[in-house]
Design an enzyme around this catalytic site. Structure first.
Site, PDB file in Angstrom:
ATOM      1  CE  LYS A 109      -4.519   0.703   0.033  1.00  0.00           C
ATOM      2  NZ  LYS A 109      -5.518  -0.090  -0.695  1.00  0.00           N
ATOM      3  CG  ASP A 125      -7.232   3.389  -1.428  1.00  0.00           C
ATOM      4  OD1 ASP A 125      -7.528   4.253  -0.577  1.00  0.00           O
ATOM      5  OD2 ASP A 125      -7.500   2.184  -1.283  1.00  0.00           O
TER       6      ASP A 125
END
Length: 446
Positions: free
Chosen positions: A125, A165
């Site tokens: 991430k 995201d």
């Protein structure tokens, strides 16, 4: 040999300043540590300690010039959490709330989520505390180019494949990809979430929301039920919430609510596809707020500053943000007869809420299982990029349904309790853990 609870305590001490990360680790530990106790090979190889420690944490400066000619400085991150079963895979988040703790929590969850898909993807991430809202296209472009200039040396199609995201949509992916292509002088599938015209996949925007509803349908099948006629309460009104609502409506369910950070709307007549299109148009305009819905549909109500969990429903889909549904909210849902809660966001239910759902035998599907559709289709995009070929919408949708079915089967395998109730939290955690743990053992101490 350290006891497994000692392992968790060591992790808590080492990461004491990272509450979001510790919340995610503790949630997994409650399911996985008892399993490790029964399977000493994982304990002897200290898999839990290793899986909770990132393989690599990259933090860097992102300088860029705004439209006034002034220099701005943001902080960039990439957490490369675990690559035991494939290249690191996970989104980039551009939002002021981004911190090391938040990204480590998301990367940790991503490891289990990617494992459950059955695709060869590790977990990672990244992101920045940059806020794209209110910025011009040129400012966003300059930021993305600066961000990718540093990130490019740490990623690659066989190393680490980021995606979008919160705050990172098609515009940002385009700027990031363009800069990577310029720097590396190659056209590779180093990012997913690309536009169809240059390497993207069909139904990628819809994938998380659609996959969420496909997972709920699998839960219902085990109970001999269907979505037709069921009432659904949804939080959020962004991408995931919109497409979850769309699929619910298509399957004959009645969607009652949607929300944003300011409040929620409740439409007792149900949000149909025409009304959903109105909401999509609102959100396409960055200044549009969900409260404007009642101006167009006056039979609906708007609740300022509130969340929708007091509305009576059969199914609740929290799709907004982490820790948006607490223990008191859970009690309201249970009292009102809700029997299925599936997470479209990452960790939207607090530990207290999860405890209430599991104690009441509500079917609670954690995000690592229920919202895995997005990363699943990202994995399918990687496969298509490798083939230099685009699959049809029907083929990608069929593969998505198959993956969500398989994830559900894994949850049932590891989460079925003695009374026959399926604890989906336990099943997802153990199912995701076992695949990664076995790969780590096979590859030695690395």
């Amino acid at each position: 040999m350290l006891e497994t609870n000692d392992s968790l305590n060591i992790i808590k001490v080492r990461n004491a300043a990272e509450p979001e990360f510790l919340q995610a680790v503790t949630e997994v530990a409650e399911s996985v540590l008892p399993y490790i106790e029964k399977h000493p090979i994982y304990k002897n190889n200290k898999i839990f300690e290793r899986i909770a420690e990132p393989e690599r944490v990259i933090m860097f400066r992102v300088p860029w010039i705004d439209d006034k000619g002034e220099i701005q400085v943001n902080r960039g991150y990439r957490i490369q959490m675990n690559s035991a079963i494939g290249p690191y895979k996970g989104g980039l988040r551009f939002h002021p709330s981004v911190t090391l703790s938040v990204l480590k929590f998301l990367a940790f969850e991503q490891v289990f989520k990617n494992s459950l898909t059955g695709l060869p993807m590790g977990g990672g991430k990244g992101g920045s505390d940059f806020d794209p809202k209110g910025k011009s296209d040129n400012e966003v472009m300059r930021f993305c180019q600066s961000f990718m200039t540093e990130l490019s040396r740490h990623i690659g199609a066989n190393l680490d494949v980021p995606a979008g995201d919160i705050g990172v949509g098609k515009r940002e992916i385009g700027y990031l990809f363009g800069q990577y292509k310029r720097l590396q002088n190659e056209f590779t599938g180093v990012l997913t979430g690309k536009s169809l015209e240059w390497g993207g996949s069909q139904i990628r925007p819809e994938a998380t929301g659609y996959g969420l509803v496909y997972f709920v349908e699998e839960i219902f099948k085990t109970q001999g039920k269907q979505l037709l006629g069921k009432t659904v309460v949804i939080s959020g009104s962004g991408n995931v919430a919109q497409f979850a609502a769309e699929k619910c409506i298509q399957q004959g369910a009645k969607v009652l609510t949607m929300s944003d950070s300011a409040g929620f709307i409740y439409d007792p007549e149900g949000i149909d596809l025409a009304k959903l299109a109105y909401i999509k148009n609102l959100k396409d305009n960055l200044r549009g707020r969900i409260k404007e819905y009642i101006s167009e549909y006056p039979s609906a109500q708007y609740f300022d500053g509130e969340k929708p969990w007091g509305i009576k429903c059969d199914i609740a889909l929290p799709n907004a943000t982490q820790n948006e549904l607490n223990g008191e909210d859970a009690k309201k849902l249970i009292a009102n007869g809700c029997f299925c809660v599936a997470e479209g966001a990452n960790m939207p239910c607090t530990p207290e809420a999860v405890h209430e759902f599991n104690s009441a035998k509500v079917f609670y599907a954690p995000g690592k299982a229920a919202n895995a559709g997005g990363v699943a289709v990202s994995g399918l995009e990687m496969a298509q990029n490798s083939l230099r070929y685009n699959w049809t919408r029907e083929k990608v949708d069929a593969k998505l349904k198959e993956i969500m079915h398989d994830i559900h089967s894994i949850c049932v395998k590891y989460g079925t309790e003695e009374d026959g109730h399926v604890n989906y939290e336990k099943g997802a955690n153990i199912g995701g853990f076992v695949k990664v743990a076995d790969a780590m053992i096979a590859q030695g101490v690395v």
